[in-house]
Design a protein around this motif. Structure first.
Motif, short mmCIF file in Angstrom:
data_model
loop_
_atom_site.label_atom_id
_atom_site.label_comp_id
_atom_site.label_asym_id
_atom_site.label_seq_id
_atom_site.Cartn_x
_atom_site.Cartn_y
_atom_site.Cartn_z
N VAL A 1 -73.99 23.73 -18.59
CA VAL A 1 -74.20 24.89 -19.46
C VAL A 1 -74.00 24.46 -20.90
CG1 VAL A 1 -73.48 27.25 -20.02
CG2 VAL A 1 -73.39 26.45 -17.65
N VAL B 1 -76.16 30.01 -21.50
CA VAL B 1 -75.66 31.26 -20.91
C VAL B 1 -76.79 32.28 -20.82
CG1 VAL B 1 -74.11 33.22 -21.28
CG2 VAL B 1 -73.28 30.89 -21.65
N LEU C 1 -67.94 30.50 -25.33
CA LEU C 1 -68.14 31.47 -24.27
C LEU C 1 -67.16 32.63 -24.37
CD1 LEU C 1 -69.85 29.12 -23.15
CD2 LEU C 1 -69.06 29.80 -20.87
N ALA D 1 -68.80 35.92 -20.29
CA ALA D 1 -69.62 34.75 -19.95
C ALA D 1 -68.88 33.86 -18.96
CB ALA D 1 -69.99 33.97 -21.20
#
Length: 759
Positions: free
Chosen positions: A240, A267, A555, A559
């Motif tokens: 990610v 994300v 994040l 998330a």
């Protein structure tokens, strides 16, 4: 030629002979794989039996995998050599190769035998006498770098052949290319600890700018796929990243290391079918990223499980089917009590409501046909004496038939849909965010006004965790698919059993190149098999074997809920620097973010050495970091030199001239122009190339440039960046590997006082 020069030339000739032999082995392996693949496809036609089809699938899949691996290691096939105290020489490369006698001639960098190449230090060399780095251009040895740990154990000829400088420094001096390069040849000891850390649990890699945390994490992915193949081949690895530009920057690293079975996503791409790139305003980002939004979405779902204010009444067949309000509430509460997702519990609610409606109609029909309507009371009483105990006016079969008939009526469907609708995550979240009334009712203490937006608005990155949360709560009516799944499970067990037998019979089981489950995954009589990456990327519920989160400080808590659903085993590599957090919803500490999900099951490795940024630039950056938090310490740079960082007077219109001057200074390197959000569009219009990472000049916002590096960086509008965040300015001034110039129209911000100024 001096004795030393002669020794160096001889050393290069020796290594060239070895490298030529290794490439010959690589070419031979490719030819054999191509030939084997050609033979598989040359069989032609349909194979007559199941065993033949499976064996053909085994052969084709393995040869395709082998060819992809062999093609990915062409550049820099062999990059290192170690000599130990027993006189044993071992060559290290991107892949393992054997000679015709099956003796190893090249060790895969991930193999345990290669580890001394990475972990030996002057203070703790282990058994090593020398470590040599080989520099190749295509298939030609163009240079050597030696590190000697025990000169006394070296022969006189070996001493004469000692050459070069530290390989890491040589790599750092090379110009940037627009794509991240692998560091497999120059991995440092602290990075090696990260790469070879255990698969189990969560590893946090905290490191400031230039510490190599990202590239170490990607090499960790390649290492884990090598060391834990049985575990990860079927489940795969998810990487990610913070944005699509960052993923383009790193995308070539893993294939170069010989691994292609990895899913890379932002994300905004973790919900299949949605590719969100737009960012929310800071106020909205903070609210949407708050962990309490999970409760908000849950309340939004419950509000769609309604009962009528009075009795439910539906006109049917010229009459009215009625269900009392209390009965509707009881049916709804029973459907909620089973704790199934909304769309699965809906089936129970609808089924019960249809039965209640059918019961009301059948009772009404029975009442209309009652004996009292046609016979005197005395006759009815006489009949009841002969038939004591009034019976239900319908059978269970009649009730079921009437309920099924009602479900076919549009007016009935519409009424039940209004009470408990079948919802998609997109519909639920879109209607929630576009309804001030609903938000005000479910948001609690959160600032719901910051989230309101039109129903037609595009999805933002902050919406994706809400969609994922909604998908968990809504589910889908899967009664039909469960039946199919049971049948498929039986077939799957048979397929794996048979695949295991085939792997044994073909000899591939002993070689460890494939497991039965992977073969069963790949075998598909109805068409081409999908890779693990293909299937994982399309399946929201896919459980990855390992997840790597880069720039993880960005994040939000919501998330993180998305990420944790993707890795139930909680095997993660979390990479970032809390000092560089730019998102208003991002992390201020790792404990704050990770404890709610990992509860002490995480460990931290700190990378403290900056291999990228010169000392002179980091001294400027240190002042900016102090403005972020006086307690934060920047990583220590390992090199000094180059031009002093400079402040230049001017506005955006000066950028083209400044960029041309920088290009002349750095030659083949690349220039990164980093701007505030406010002036980005204006500057990008002035510079050819825009955000193309392969262009010699790239214009980016601070958010876009995270994780990237350039030979020269021009920072435009530092005051504007500082107004966004001091953390953003820290990111901007730490992207350069050689030169830093700050373009400022008037007064220079105090935190940049160390810059050599022409203002």
């Amino acid at each position: 030629m001096s004795i030393r020069q002669d020794g160096v030339a001889e050393a290069i000739r020796t290594e060239q002979a070895r490298v030529t032999m290794l490439y010959d082995r690589l070419d031979l392996a490719r030819r054999r794989a191509e030939q084997a693949l050609g033979e598989v496809f040359g069989r032609g036609g349909a194979v007559a039996n199941v065993q033949g089809r499976v064996e053909r699938e085994v052969a084709a899949a393995e040869q395709w995998r082998r060819l992809a691996q062999l093609s990915g290691v062409e550049r820099g096939l062999c990059f290192g050599r170690i000599d130990d105290a027993d006189g044993v020489t071992t060559y290290i490369g991107r892949i393992g190769l054997r000679d015709d006698e099956h003796e190893s001639v090249l060790i895969d960098w991930r193999a345990p035998a290669a580890r001394p190449f990475y972990v030996a230090t002057p203070g703790d060399p282990g058994t090593l006498v020398r470590r040599r780095h080989l520099h190749l251009r295509e298939r030609t040895v163009i240079g050597l770098d030696d590190e000697v740990f025990d000169l006394e154990r070296m022969s006189e000829s070996d001493r004469r052949s000692l050459v070069g400088e530290a390989a890491l420094m040589a790599a750092l001096r090379r110009g940037r290319t627009g794509r991240m390069s692998d560091v497999v040849a120059t991995i440092q000891t602290e990075q090696d600890r990260v790469i070879r850390s255990d698969l189990q649990g969560a590893l946090v890699v905290q490191g400031g700018p230039g510490t190599g945390k990202t590239v170490a994490a990607l090499h960790r992915a390649a290492y884990l796929l090598y060391a834990h193949r049985d575990t990860l081949e079927r489940r795969g690895v998810l990487v990610v990243g913070p944005n699509t530009m960052f993923l383009r920057y790193i995308e070539q690293v893993l294939p170069a290391l010989g691994e292609t079975q990895v899913v890379m996503a932002t994300v905004g791409e973790l919900y299949p079918g949605v590719r969100a790139v737009a960012a929310d305003p800071p106020a909205a980002a903070v609210v949407k990223g708050d962990a309490r939004m999970a409760g908000v979405v849950a309340q939004a779902v419950r509000r769609r499980q309604r009962v009528p204010e009075g009795d439910l009444e539906i006109e049917v067949d010229g009459g009215v089917a009625r269900v009392a309000h209390e009965t509707c509430a009881r049916v709804r509460d029973r459907a909620r009590a089973v704790r199934l997702p909304h769309n699965m519990a809906r089936k129970l609610f609808v089924t019960e409501m249809l039965r209640e409606l059918a019961r009301d109609l059948l009772v009404s029909l029975d009442d209309s046909l009652a004996l009292e309507n046609f016979l005197p009371a005395e006759a009815v009483a006489a009949l009841e004496k002969e038939l004591p105990g009034r019976q239900e006016p319908y059978t269970e079969q009649e009730l079921a038939y009437e309920a099924e008939r009602l479900w076919d009526l549009p007016e009935v469907r519409a009424a039940l849909e209004a009470l408990w609708p079948e919802l998609t995550p997109q519909r639920l979240v879109s209607e929630l965010l576009s309804s001030p009334e609903t938000l005000a009712a479910v948001a609690g203490d959160l600032d719901w006004r910051a989230m309101v937006r039109p129903a037609s608005a595009p999805w933002t990155v902050g919406d994706v965790p809400l969609l994922d949360e909604a998908a968990e709560l809504l589910g889908e009516d899967d009664s039909a698919s469960r039946v199919a799944a049971r049948r498929a499970g039986e077939a799957r067990r048979e397929a794996e059993l048979y695949a295991g037998e085939v792997l044994v019979s073909t000899g591939l089981a002993e070689e460890g190149v494939m497991v039965a489950s992977a073969l069963a995954d790949r075998h598909d009589d109805d068409g081409a098999a999908l890779t693990t990456a293909d299937r994982a990327a399309a399946d929201r519920t896919w459980a990855y074997g390992h997840v790597i989160v880069d720039e993880a400080q960005e994040l939000s808590p919501m998330a993180w809920r998305v990420v944790m659903r993707r890795v139930p085993a909680l095997s993660l590599t979390v990479v970032g620097d809390v000092a560089q957090t730019g998102s208003a919803a991002g992390a201020r500490s790792w404990a704050e973010m990770l404890e709610p999900y990992l509860a002490g099951r995480w460990r931290e490795e700190r990378l403290l050495v900056n291999y990228r940024t010169p000392v002179e630039i980091m001294e400027v950056a240190a002042d900016v970091l102090h403005a972020v938090d006086p307690l934060l310490e920047p990583p220590e740079s390992v090199r000094r030199g180059g031009a002093a960082p400079l402040a230049v007077r001017g506005g955006p219109e000066q950028v083209p001239l400044l960029v041309e001057a920088e290009r002349r200074e750095i030659g083949e390197g690349r220039v990164g122009v980093v701007t505030s959000d406010a002036v980005h569009t204006r500057v990008a219009a002035l510079v050819p190339g825009g955000d193309d990472l392969d262009a010699p000049v790239v214009v980016l916002t601070v958010t876009q440039c995270k994780g990237l590096e350039f030979d020269s960086v021009v920072v435009v509008d530092p005051e504007g960046i500082l107004r966004q965040s001091a953390r953003d300015l820290y990111v901007a001034v730490t992207r350069a590997t050689r030169r830093l110039t700050v373009l400022c129209p008037d007064r220079l911000p105090e935190v940049l006082r160390r810059l050599k100024s022409t203002l």
